[in-house]
Design a protein around this motif. Structure first.
Motif, mmCIF file in Angstrom:
data_model
loop_
_atom_site.group_PDB
_atom_site.id
_atom_site.type_symbol
_atom_site.label_atom_id
_atom_site.label_comp_id
_atom_site.label_asym_id
_atom_site.label_seq_id
_atom_site.Cartn_x
_atom_site.Cartn_y
_atom_site.Cartn_z
ATOM 1 N N UNK A 30 0.830 -1.216 0.000
ATOM 2 C CA UNK A 30 0.000 0.000 0.000
ATOM 3 C C UNK A 30 0.861 1.260 0.000
ATOM 4 N N UNK A 31 1.992 1.225 0.721
ATOM 5 C CA UNK A 31 2.826 2.420 0.876
ATOM 6 C C UNK A 31 3.881 2.567 -0.213
ATOM 7 N N UNK A 32 3.831 1.714 -1.220
ATOM 8 C CA UNK A 32 4.727 1.883 -2.358
ATOM 9 C C UNK A 32 6.130 1.356 -2.175
ATOM 10 N N UNK A 33 6.350 0.473 -1.192
ATOM 11 C CA UNK A 33 7.678 -0.113 -1.021
ATOM 12 C C UNK A 33 7.997 -0.953 -2.261
ATOM 13 N N UNK A 34 9.173 -0.761 -2.886
ATOM 14 C CA UNK A 34 9.513 -1.552 -4.072
ATOM 15 C C UNK A 34 9.531 -3.044 -3.745
ATOM 16 N N UNK A 35 9.090 -3.855 -4.688
ATOM 17 C CA UNK A 35 9.051 -5.294 -4.469
ATOM 18 C C UNK A 35 9.220 -6.010 -5.799
ATOM 19 N N UNK A 36 9.807 -7.189 -5.749
ATOM 20 C CA UNK A 36 9.998 -7.973 -6.963
ATOM 21 C C UNK A 36 9.207 -9.277 -6.945
ATOM 22 N N UNK A 37 8.948 -9.800 -5.751
ATOM 23 C CA UNK A 37 8.294 -11.104 -5.659
ATOM 24 C C UNK A 37 7.387 -11.170 -4.434
ATOM 25 N N UNK A 38 6.201 -11.733 -4.616
ATOM 26 C CA UNK A 38 5.286 -11.975 -3.505
ATOM 27 C C UNK A 38 5.073 -13.484 -3.412
ATOM 28 N N UNK A 39 5.548 -14.059 -2.308
ATOM 29 C CA UNK A 39 5.378 -15.485 -2.073
ATOM 30 C C UNK A 39 4.105 -15.695 -1.263
ATOM 31 N N UNK A 40 3.276 -16.628 -1.721
ATOM 32 C CA UNK A 40 2.019 -16.942 -1.042
ATOM 33 C C UNK A 40 1.985 -18.437 -0.757
ATOM 34 N N UNK A 41 1.635 -18.776 0.469
ATOM 35 C CA UNK A 41 1.615 -20.184 0.863
ATOM 36 C C UNK A 41 0.515 -20.940 0.128
ATOM 37 N N UNK A 42 0.819 -22.169 -0.263
ATOM 38 C CA UNK A 42 -0.192 -23.024 -0.880
ATOM 39 C C UNK A 42 -1.338 -23.292 0.101
ATOM 40 N N UNK A 43 -2.549 -23.258 -0.427
ATOM 41 C CA UNK A 43 -3.751 -23.551 0.355
ATOM 42 C C UNK A 43 -3.935 -22.567 1.515
ATOM 43 N N UNK A 44 -3.513 -21.299 1.325
ATOM 44 C CA UNK A 44 -3.649 -20.295 2.372
ATOM 45 C C UNK A 44 -5.118 -19.931 2.562
ATOM 46 N N UNK A 45 -5.500 -19.608 3.792
ATOM 47 C CA UNK A 45 -6.855 -19.122 4.049
ATOM 48 C C UNK A 45 -7.009 -17.771 3.357
ATOM 49 N N UNK A 46 -7.955 -17.674 2.473
ATOM 50 C CA UNK A 46 -8.109 -16.484 1.637
ATOM 51 C C UNK A 46 -8.938 -15.427 2.364
ATOM 52 N N UNK A 47 -8.315 -14.767 3.367
ATOM 53 C CA UNK A 47 -9.061 -13.744 4.108
ATOM 54 C C UNK A 47 -8.922 -12.383 3.416
ATOM 55 N N UNK A 48 -9.510 -11.354 4.047
ATOM 56 C CA UNK A 48 -9.554 -10.029 3.418
ATOM 57 C C UNK A 48 -8.160 -9.457 3.173
ATOM 58 N N UNK A 49 -7.233 -9.619 4.138
ATOM 59 C CA UNK A 49 -5.882 -9.069 3.991
ATOM 60 C C UNK A 49 -5.160 -9.731 2.818
ATOM 61 N N UNK A 50 -5.337 -11.034 2.671
ATOM 62 C CA UNK A 50 -4.693 -11.748 1.571
ATOM 63 C C UNK A 50 -5.230 -11.238 0.238
ATOM 64 N N UNK A 51 -6.534 -11.090 0.125
ATOM 65 C CA UNK A 51 -7.130 -10.616 -1.133
ATOM 66 C C UNK A 51 -6.665 -9.198 -1.460
#
Length: 316
Positions: free
Chosen positions: A86-107
């Motif tokens: 949200x704050x614009x921190x540079x990023x190259x990769x977002x790792x997401x756990x398999x079968x993660x609970x898809x809550x609001x923060x994740x979405x």
């Protein structure tokens, strides 16, 4: 034949030498020297030093000089990952756990990553994320932040000169909290400064925390890293900049220093120890911020903001 040769030698030796004259020096001495050259052409004048420094800095910029790279960083956890995106921190990769609970923060985090573009999404099993984060509570989300590309201290002054402006730079001495660095970057941007200089060792760098505190302004205001801060300040002095250190026992109040209206480096020390000895001795001026309320000191971001405001007001 011998007699003729002797006569020629005698005639040659009896010749008068060249007449010695003034060579026009007397006439030229009576002539005027023309109009007074501009300040930038008069040797020893401060404008001459600034002009020469501009030329040298421009020449040096023909060769690419960087302040080096930082180290890559991992932001761990659902809320920290969301806030970094949200704050614009540079990023190259977002790792997401398999079968993660898809809550609001994740979405929300996934949506931000998709909207920004350039961030690769990678699904990984939990053991792999545990290994990457050394067992931290990652909550199934890890964001990779690339190494920061630092500028060279000379680049900051050169860029200002190229734009026809007097450099306005902040140097940090002994600041170890990345949030203070981010706050200073934000103040420099707000008041039209040209960058921030930090030491290479024992100092805060441009981490994800610094990016967040800068509120996105780190994307517009460069941060340079100096191998030796004292030598970097001496280099600025040779380039015609005035080095002003903030100190509680300074001889001059910040509002009484005309030098802030010209090319200047403002040096801010740590809240507890202030300026280090060598850096303090290098400063052209040591100034204090009057505090009628009785507070002993201000944090780096607030102190820098006060002096930057005064500098911007004088330049206004």
């Amino acid at each position: 034949m011998a007699g003729n040769s002797q006569r020629r030698n005698r005639r040659t030796s009896n010749k008068k030498g060249a007449q010695v004259g003034s060579g026009g020096k007397r006439r030229r001495g009576l002539e005027g020297k023309g109009p007074t050259p501009p300040a930038s052409a008069r040797k020893g004048h401060v404008q001459n030093r600034v002009s020469n420094a501009k030329a040298k800095l421009t020449a040096r910029r023909q060769v690419t000089r960087r302040g080096g790279k930082g180290t890559s960083e991992m932001v761990v956890g659902r809320n920290p990952v969301f806030e970094a995106l949200r704050d614009g921190v540079p990023a190259t990769m977002l790792y997401v756990q398999q079968y993660i609970d898809n809550d609001e923060r994740v979405r929300e985090a996934l949506q931000l990553a998709a909207d920004r573009g350039g961030i690769h999404l990678m699904e990984a099993p939990r053991p792999e994320l545990d290994r990457m984060t050394n067992g931290l509570n990652h909550q199934g989300m890890v964001l990779q932040v690339p190494p920061y590309e630092y500028a060279h201290p000379e680049d900051l002054a050169a860029a200002a000169f190229d734009d026809g402006e007097d450099p306005l730079i902040v140097a940090l001495d002994g600041i170890t909290d990345p949030r203070n660095l981010g706050a200073v970057v934000r103040s420099v941007t707000a008041f039209g400064g040209h960058g921030v200089v930090v030491p290479e060792r024992r100092a805060a760098g441009m981490t994800a925390g610094a990016w967040k505190t800068s509120a996105g302004t780190a994307a517009r205001t460069p941060v340079a890293r100096a191998t030796n801060l004292t030598r970097a300040l001496e280099g600025y002095q040779k380039a015609g900049l005035t080095v002003v250190g903030l100190a509680a026992d300074g001889d001059t109040e910040v509002g009484d220093l005309p030098a802030l209206g010209g090319p200047v480096v403002i040096v801010v020390g740590s809240e507890g120890k202030g300026l280090s000895r060598l850096v303090g001795e290098t400063c052209d001026y040591r100034v204090r911020i009057p505090m009628p309320g009785g507070a002993e000191s201000l944090n780096a971001g607030v102190a820098a903001g006060v002096v930057l405001y005064e500098a911007a007001r004088r330049r206004g």
